[in-house]
Design a protein around this motif. Sequence first.
Motif, PDB file in Angstrom:
ATOM      1  N   SER A  19       0.828  -1.193   0.000  1.00  0.00           N
ATOM      2  CA  SER A  19       0.000   0.000   0.000  1.00  0.00           C
ATOM      3  C   SER A  19       0.867   1.249   0.000  1.00  0.00           C
ATOM      4  O   SER A  19       2.005   1.240   0.453  1.00  0.00           O
ATOM      5  CB  SER A  19      -0.898   0.022   1.239  1.00  0.00           C
ATOM      6  N   ALA A  20       0.296   2.332  -0.518  1.00  0.00           N
ATOM      7  CA  ALA A  20       1.033   3.601  -0.537  1.00  0.00           C
ATOM      8  C   ALA A  20       1.369   4.054   0.864  1.00  0.00           C
ATOM      9  O   ALA A  20       2.423   4.620   1.117  1.00  0.00           O
ATOM     10  CB  ALA A  20       0.202   4.666  -1.259  1.00  0.00           C
ATOM     11  N   GLY A  21       0.465   3.798   1.806  1.00  0.00           N
ATOM     12  CA  GLY A  21       0.704   4.206   3.189  1.00  0.00           C
ATOM     13  C   GLY A  21       1.910   3.508   3.780  1.00  0.00           C
ATOM     14  O   GLY A  21       2.718   4.092   4.487  1.00  0.00           O
ATOM     15  N   PHE A  22       2.046   2.186   3.476  1.00  0.00           N
ATOM     16  CA  PHE A  22       3.179   1.448   4.016  1.00  0.00           C
ATOM     17  C   PHE A  22       4.488   1.952   3.428  1.00  0.00           C
ATOM     18  O   PHE A  22       5.516   2.020   4.103  1.00  0.00           O
ATOM     19  CB  PHE A  22       3.031  -0.046   3.708  1.00  0.00           C
ATOM     20  N   LEU A  23       4.443   2.312   2.152  1.00  0.00           N
ATOM     21  CA  LEU A  23       5.654   2.788   1.484  1.00  0.00           C
ATOM     22  C   LEU A  23       5.993   4.222   1.857  1.00  0.00           C
ATOM     23  O   LEU A  23       7.035   4.728   1.506  1.00  0.00           O
ATOM     24  CB  LEU A  23       5.494   2.688  -0.037  1.00  0.00           C
ATOM     25  N   GLY A  24       5.083   4.884   2.576  1.00  0.00           N
ATOM     26  CA  GLY A  24       5.330   6.271   2.935  1.00  0.00           C
ATOM     27  C   GLY A  24       5.006   7.225   1.810  1.00  0.00           C
ATOM     28  O   GLY A  24       5.472   8.356   1.787  1.00  0.00           O
ATOM     29  N   LEU A  25       4.205   6.763   0.835  1.00  0.00           N
ATOM     30  CA  LEU A  25       3.791   7.627  -0.256  1.00  0.00           C
ATOM     31  C   LEU A  25       2.410   8.179   0.023  1.00  0.00           C
ATOM     32  O   LEU A  25       1.611   7.550   0.705  1.00  0.00           O
ATOM     33  CB  LEU A  25       3.729   6.840  -1.578  1.00  0.00           C
ATOM     34  N   ALA A  71       2.450  10.980  19.689  1.00  0.00           N
ATOM     35  CA  ALA A  71       3.832  10.568  19.420  1.00  0.00           C
ATOM     36  C   ALA A  71       3.891   9.219  18.722  1.00  0.00           C
ATOM     37  O   ALA A  71       4.726   8.999  17.829  1.00  0.00           O
ATOM     38  CB  ALA A  71       4.621  10.529  20.729  1.00  0.00           C
ATOM     39  N   TRP A  72       2.986   8.299  19.115  1.00  0.00           N
ATOM     40  CA  TRP A  72       3.044   6.968  18.512  1.00  0.00           C
ATOM     41  C   TRP A  72       2.663   7.017  17.032  1.00  0.00           C
ATOM     42  O   TRP A  72       3.199   6.251  16.217  1.00  0.00           O
ATOM     43  CB  TRP A  72       2.143   5.985  19.260  1.00  0.00           C
ATOM     44  N   ASP A  77       4.546   6.779  11.461  1.00  0.00           N
ATOM     45  CA  ASP A  77       4.744   7.480  10.202  1.00  0.00           C
ATOM     46  C   ASP A  77       6.213   7.457   9.806  1.00  0.00           C
ATOM     47  O   ASP A  77       6.552   7.243   8.637  1.00  0.00           O
ATOM     48  CB  ASP A  77       4.256   8.917  10.337  1.00  0.00           C
ATOM     49  N   GLY A  78       7.097   7.671  10.790  1.00  0.00           N
ATOM     50  CA  GLY A  78       8.528   7.638  10.513  1.00  0.00           C
ATOM     51  C   GLY A  78       9.006   6.266  10.085  1.00  0.00           C
ATOM     52  O   GLY A  78       9.842   6.133   9.187  1.00  0.00           O
ATOM     53  N   ILE A  79       8.461   5.220  10.724  1.00  0.00           N
ATOM     54  CA  ILE A  79       8.870   3.848  10.397  1.00  0.00           C
ATOM     55  C   ILE A  79       8.421   3.465   8.993  1.00  0.00           C
ATOM     56  O   ILE A  79       9.194   2.917   8.200  1.00  0.00           O
ATOM     57  CB  ILE A  79       8.292   2.857  11.434  1.00  0.00           C
ATOM     58  N   THR A  80       7.149   3.774   8.659  1.00  0.00           N
ATOM     59  CA  THR A  80       6.659   3.432   7.330  1.00  0.00           C
ATOM     60  C   THR A  80       7.405   4.201   6.246  1.00  0.00           C
ATOM     61  O   THR A  80       7.667   3.679   5.161  1.00  0.00           O
ATOM     62  CB  THR A  80       5.151   3.723   7.211  1.00  0.00           C
ATOM     63  N   SER A  81       7.778   5.449   6.571  1.00  0.00           N
ATOM     64  CA  SER A  81       8.545   6.239   5.611  1.00  0.00           C
ATOM     65  C   SER A  81       9.904   5.609   5.373  1.00  0.00           C
ATOM     66  O   SER A  81      10.367   5.514   4.227  1.00  0.00           O
ATOM     67  CB  SER A  81       8.709   7.673   6.125  1.00  0.00           C
ATOM     68  N   ALA A  82      10.564   5.143   6.457  1.00  0.00           N
ATOM     69  CA  ALA A  82      11.887   4.525   6.326  1.00  0.00           C
ATOM     70  C   ALA A  82      11.809   3.219   5.543  1.00  0.00           C
ATOM     71  O   ALA A  82      12.677   2.918   4.715  1.00  0.00           O
ATOM     72  CB  ALA A  82      12.471   4.283   7.716  1.00  0.00           C
ATOM     73  N   LEU A  83      10.761   2.428   5.805  1.00  0.00           N
ATOM     74  CA  LEU A  83      10.619   1.155   5.103  1.00  0.00           C
ATOM     75  C   LEU A  83      10.364   1.359   3.616  1.00  0.00           C
ATOM     76  O   LEU A  83      10.790   0.552   2.780  1.00  0.00           O
ATOM     77  CB  LEU A  83       9.467   0.339   5.715  1.00  0.00           C
ATOM     78  N   GLY A  84       9.671   2.421   3.285  1.00  0.00           N
ATOM     79  CA  GLY A  84       9.380   2.685   1.883  1.00  0.00           C
ATOM     80  C   GLY A  84      10.473   3.422   1.144  1.00  0.00           C
ATOM     81  O   GLY A  84      10.408   3.579  -0.079  1.00  0.00           O
TER      82      GLY A  84
END
Length: 444
Positions: A19-25, A71-72, A77-84
């Motif tokens: 998904s785009a969300g997981f990829l940080g898009l 914060a969570w 959001d930071g983790i999904t951005s890094a993974l993508g």
Amino acid sequence: AASVAAAACLAVVIFPCMSAGFLGLRAKAKLYPVSSERLAGTGGALQRQSRGGETVKAYIPVPAQSLDQPAWVQAVDGITSALGYPYRFFVLGRITLQVLNDIKASPVLKSKSGGASPLSGSKSGAAATFRAMLPAYIRAHVKFRTLPEDYRKLLNTSLTLVLKSILAKEPFPFEPYHKAVRGPDMDYYQWGNDFFRPMVKYRSSRVDGIENVKEIEKLLANGENVMLIANHQTEADPQVLSILLGLEGHEGLAEQTVFVAGHKVTTDPLAVPFSMGRNLLTIFSKKYLDTFEGDELEVKNARNRATVSEVSRLFKEGGHCFWVAPSGGRDRRSKESGIFEPAKFDESSVGLFHLLAQKAAKGGGPKTHFFPLAMWTHRLVPPPEGQKAQVGEGRSAARAPVGIHFGSEINPEEAGGRKKFPKVIEAAVWDQYSELDKVLSIRS
């Protein structure tokens, strides 16, 4: 090696299915409504308002969208951005190669070449400088989570404009008073903002003194003038002003501001397209006049006199906001402390604008108000080492936090008149800059 290749192939196959969300898009380009979100440490909400005060929708950068979230949520959001990140880098890198190949085959190059390379000498140097920026610029867009189709359009436009500027037989003819080129075919103002937008680290950036921005807008609406006396750190300072004030709902102020600009930003092929998008009063700084002599020096002095005449005319006309850096150039790193500090103001420069404002008012024109403005922007396209910049200097495109602080109005007469006023307003800029530096140096 085989395992690395297999992992890369697996990523290419799997990532597009996620998904785009997981990829940080961002799933699709859309407008985000008025919100109460805030920049870290900012003085006001990220509201979007037109110059008439009517609430409108506007795009809020992805990194700024989660500032008011728990914060969570920000962590996720930071983790999904890094993974993508790897997949986004792959996609934008491929697009970059495609756009570069298209540009090489474009009529712009073919018509100029005549069978030989049109990029030679200084033109070759300017092209190499821009090309060297591309890797960092791609990474900025990857982290900014720019949509692929948006990135393709922006990169194609940017390369085309810069290439045309480099290949131009004659530089763009800036008048003493240049009005921003906003059409009909190209809005240089909007393009310049869009170019630098992904390079700002929004969560670490800062805007202070919004109450003074509102006061400035009231004065301008009443037909009076405002002079922003500022320090100056990067070529992107006008765009930073637009981007940060836009996040606070006051981009109209930056959009109408007239910037007092030195000769480099109107002659350097890489700077020219960005300068075309701003309102400018073009001058030759005293710091650089000693590099000319004879008839050429007289031409430069005549140009400065013409610009001063334009300043006087605009003061008398009223309703204008001006930005000037009395140091005559960008700030540099202190040899003693090793950190960037506001360069010393040329007191005669401050005195000149004060005198022109007084003459305009005595001649029946509106009053001009002076406000100090501190800008902490040196990590965004930092200036070269040394006190004098050269046309064709190297650039970088690293992402960085930025900050601006609008101080309260300073009345020249109450500050001691022409002799004391320059020192008073310089000290105010220093104090504001020091506050920005304390916060932003830690965050970045």
